[in-house]
Each structure stands twice: as C-alpha cells, then as structure tokens.
Write a protein that holds these residues in place. Structure first.
Motif, PDB file in Angstrom:
ATOM      1  N   GLY A 274       0.780  -1.233   0.000  1.00 54.61           N
ATOM      2  CA  GLY A 274       0.000   0.000   0.000  1.00 54.61           C
ATOM      3  C   GLY A 274       0.811   1.282   0.000  1.00 54.61           C
ATOM      4  N   LEU A 275       2.128   1.200   0.159  1.00 58.92           N
ATOM      5  CA  LEU A 275       2.985   2.392   0.159  1.00 58.92           C
ATOM      6  C   LEU A 275       3.367   2.720  -1.286  1.00 58.92           C
ATOM      7  N   PRO A 276       2.949   3.880  -1.808  1.00 60.96           N
ATOM      8  CA  PRO A 276       3.328   4.247  -3.173  1.00 60.96           C
ATOM      9  C   PRO A 276       4.847   4.385  -3.304  1.00 60.96           C
ATOM     10  N   LEU A 277       5.370   3.919  -4.429  1.00 63.93           N
ATOM     11  CA  LEU A 277       6.807   3.949  -4.672  1.00 63.93           C
ATOM     12  C   LEU A 277       7.142   4.768  -5.911  1.00 63.93           C
ATOM     13  N   ARG A 278       8.239   5.480  -5.836  1.00 66.40           N
ATOM     14  CA  ARG A 278       8.815   6.179  -6.979  1.00 66.40           C
ATOM     15  C   ARG A 278      10.275   5.747  -7.050  1.00 66.40           C
ATOM     16  N   TYR A 279      10.880   5.919  -8.200  1.00 66.84           N
ATOM     17  CA  TYR A 279      12.261   5.469  -8.399  1.00 66.84           C
ATOM     18  C   TYR A 279      13.110   6.586  -8.974  1.00 66.84           C
ATOM     19  N   SER A 280      14.355   6.600  -8.573  1.00 63.30           N
ATOM     20  CA  SER A 280      15.338   7.550  -9.081  1.00 63.30           C
ATOM     21  C   SER A 280      16.603   6.752  -9.377  1.00 63.30           C
ATOM     22  N   HIS A 281      17.037   6.761 -10.630  1.00 67.52           N
ATOM     23  CA  HIS A 281      18.223   5.977 -10.991  1.00 67.52           C
ATOM     24  C   HIS A 281      19.463   6.863 -11.000  1.00 67.52           C
ATOM     25  N   GLU A 282      20.496   6.402 -10.349  1.00 70.16           N
ATOM     26  CA  GLU A 282      21.786   7.094 -10.295  1.00 70.16           C
ATOM     27  C   GLU A 282      22.737   6.412 -11.279  1.00 70.16           C
ATOM     28  N   GLN A 283      23.091   7.075 -12.367  1.00 69.37           N
ATOM     29  CA  GLN A 283      24.007   6.486 -13.349  1.00 69.37           C
ATOM     30  C   GLN A 283      25.368   6.206 -12.717  1.00 69.37           C
ATOM     31  N   GLU A 284      25.892   7.205 -12.013  1.00 65.48           N
ATOM     32  CA  GLU A 284      27.157   7.063 -11.290  1.00 65.48           C
ATOM     33  C   GLU A 284      26.882   7.375  -9.831  1.00 65.48           C
ATOM     34  N   ILE A 285      27.461   6.583  -8.938  1.00 64.57           N
ATOM     35  CA  ILE A 285      27.259   6.789  -7.510  1.00 64.57           C
ATOM     36  C   ILE A 285      27.691   8.202  -7.125  1.00 64.57           C
ATOM     37  N   GLN A 286      26.775   8.915  -6.474  1.00 62.95           N
ATOM     38  CA  GLN A 286      27.023  10.297  -6.078  1.00 62.95           C
ATOM     39  C   GLN A 286      27.225  10.450  -4.572  1.00 62.95           C
ATOM     40  N   GLY A 287      27.323   9.358  -3.861  1.00 65.16           N
ATOM     41  CA  GLY A 287      27.455   9.427  -2.410  1.00 65.16           C
ATOM     42  C   GLY A 287      26.097   9.651  -1.769  1.00 65.16           C
ATOM     43  N   THR A 288      26.101   9.921  -0.484  1.00 62.25           N
ATOM     44  CA  THR A 288      24.846  10.082   0.251  1.00 62.25           C
ATOM     45  C   THR A 288      23.990  11.187  -0.330  1.00 62.25           C
ATOM     46  N   TYR A 289      24.585  12.304  -0.665  1.00 60.65           N
ATOM     47  CA  TYR A 289      23.807  13.417  -1.215  1.00 60.65           C
ATOM     48  C   TYR A 289      23.166  13.039  -2.553  1.00 60.65           C
ATOM     49  N   GLY A 290      23.814  12.211  -3.328  1.00 60.82           N
ATOM     50  CA  GLY A 290      23.276  11.817  -4.621  1.00 60.82           C
ATOM     51  C   GLY A 290      21.913  11.168  -4.512  1.00 60.82           C
ATOM     52  N   ALA A 291      21.704  10.417  -3.442  1.00 55.14           N
ATOM     53  CA  ALA A 291      20.414   9.763  -3.243  1.00 55.14           C
ATOM     54  C   ALA A 291      19.303  10.795  -3.036  1.00 55.14           C
ATOM     55  N   LEU A 292      19.632  11.940  -2.499  1.00 54.53           N
ATOM     56  CA  LEU A 292      18.638  12.995  -2.286  1.00 54.53           C
ATOM     57  C   LEU A 292      18.544  13.949  -3.470  1.00 54.53           C
ATOM     58  N   HIS A 293      19.617  14.087  -4.209  1.00 53.31           N
ATOM     59  CA  HIS A 293      19.658  15.038  -5.321  1.00 53.31           C
ATOM     60  C   HIS A 293      18.753  14.601  -6.479  1.00 53.31           C
ATOM     61  N   GLY A 294      18.822  13.349  -6.873  1.00 57.40           N
ATOM     62  CA  GLY A 294      18.041  12.868  -8.006  1.00 57.40           C
ATOM     63  C   GLY A 294      16.538  13.102  -7.868  1.00 57.40           C
ATOM     64  N   PRO A 295      15.933  12.694  -6.752  1.00 60.71           N
ATOM     65  CA  PRO A 295      14.481  12.858  -6.607  1.00 60.71           C
ATOM     66  C   PRO A 295      14.075  14.172  -5.920  1.00 60.71           C
ATOM     67  N   ARG A 296      14.890  15.205  -6.021  1.00 57.66           N
ATOM     68  CA  ARG A 296      14.624  16.444  -5.285  1.00 57.66           C
ATOM     69  C   ARG A 296      13.276  17.059  -5.637  1.00 57.66           C
ATOM     70  N   SER A 297      12.767  16.869  -6.857  1.00 60.34           N
ATOM     71  CA  SER A 297      11.470  17.454  -7.207  1.00 60.34           C
ATOM     72  C   SER A 297      10.345  16.817  -6.388  1.00 60.34           C
ATOM     73  N   ILE A 298      10.478  15.548  -6.056  1.00 58.48           N
ATOM     74  CA  ILE A 298       9.482  14.869  -5.208  1.00 58.48           C
ATOM     75  C   ILE A 298       9.716  15.263  -3.749  1.00 58.48           C
ATOM     76  N   LEU A 299      10.967  15.205  -3.308  1.00 55.54           N
ATOM     77  CA  LEU A 299      11.294  15.441  -1.905  1.00 55.54           C
ATOM     78  C   LEU A 299      11.049  16.889  -1.478  1.00 55.54           C
ATOM     79  N   SER A 300      11.195  17.841  -2.401  1.00 49.77           N
ATOM     80  CA  SER A 300      11.036  19.252  -2.040  1.00 49.77           C
ATOM     81  C   SER A 300       9.606  19.575  -1.616  1.00 49.77           C
ATOM     82  N   LYS A 301       8.652  18.744  -1.967  1.00 48.89           N
ATOM     83  CA  LYS A 301       7.247  18.964  -1.611  1.00 48.89           C
ATOM     84  C   LYS A 301       6.900  18.343  -0.256  1.00 48.89           C
ATOM     85  N   ALA A 302       7.817  17.599   0.319  1.00 50.12           N
ATOM     86  CA  ALA A 302       7.537  16.862   1.556  1.00 50.12           C
ATOM     87  C   ALA A 302       7.695  17.735   2.791  1.00 50.12           C
TER      88      ALA A 302
END
Length: 132
Positions: free
Chosen positions: A50-78
C-alpha cells in the motif's frame, strides 16, 4: 542481485524497511537505484503493501547526497524526509525518531548506534553531552 533485494526471512531487506515506513504513515517512498537498478522496480512495482513507490536511478554513484539530489522534485514537496540505506537491516525506531526530531526543532536528525564502527567504516561519530 542488488543488495536491497537480498532476502531476509523470505523478504527483501528493503521490503522490511518499506513496510515499516508504511506502518507509520509515510505517504511515498523514493528508491534510489544503481547496480542492477531495473531489478528493484521490477520486484516492488508501483507500491509495496500500500505504500506508493517512486524510483530515481543514479548512473554514477554520487554518495549520500546523490540519493537525495536525483528525486529532489518529489522530496522538495515533503514536510519531512527520512533517508534510510536500502541495504540496511534494522528495527528502525521511526516513530520515536520522528517525534524527537520534531520536538528538537533541528533541521536534520541522524540516528546513530551506540557501538561505534571500527576504523574500516570511518571510526564512528562524536556526540557532545547535549546530544549534538
């Protein structure tokens, strides 16, 4: 196999985390993919228990910040964002963590384990007497 799909007691390690997030009222989870990335959305699909899922693919590992950078358009609304490594296995104290975070007024809260890791993992994190 990507580490987030490694089975633990018949369920992928990330599945256990997603169920925990869903149980506390998380509205959406964004899974960052990299190594064998297509396998993760193939397994979980558009929602998990029941938890909606979205995906963000990282072509090259960007470190911890990279995980937040890719989906920033979704996360910025949270109102709040919880970041959990998808290959971590833990009984996350999510309700109490969020409660303490909101009470503190801090911009960010980091959950730490009492036992500092060995030097191979960076040697731990220093915490002052006030918990900072």
């Amino acid at each position: 196999m990507p580490k987030p799909l490694l089975p633990v007691c018949g369920e992928p390690v990330t599945g256990r985390t997603l169920r925990s997030l869903g149980s506390i009222g998380c509205e959406v989870a964004v899974l960052n993919t990299h190594y064998l990335g297509p396998m993760i959305p193939e397994y979980f699909g558009k929602s998990y228990f029941g938890l909606p899922l979205r995906y963000s693919h990282e072509q090259e590992i960007q470190g911890t910040y990279g995980a937040l950078h890719g989906p920033r358009s979704i996360l910025s609304k949270a109102d709040a964002v919880i970041m959990i490594n998808g290959d971590s296995l833990c009984r996350w104290p999510l309700k109490s963590l969020i409660r303490r975070h909101l009470k503190s007024g801090a911009s960010a809260t980091l959950l730490l384990h009492r036992r500092a890791p060995d030097d191979a993992l960076g040697g731990g994190v220093g915490v002052d007497p006030s918990g900072r």
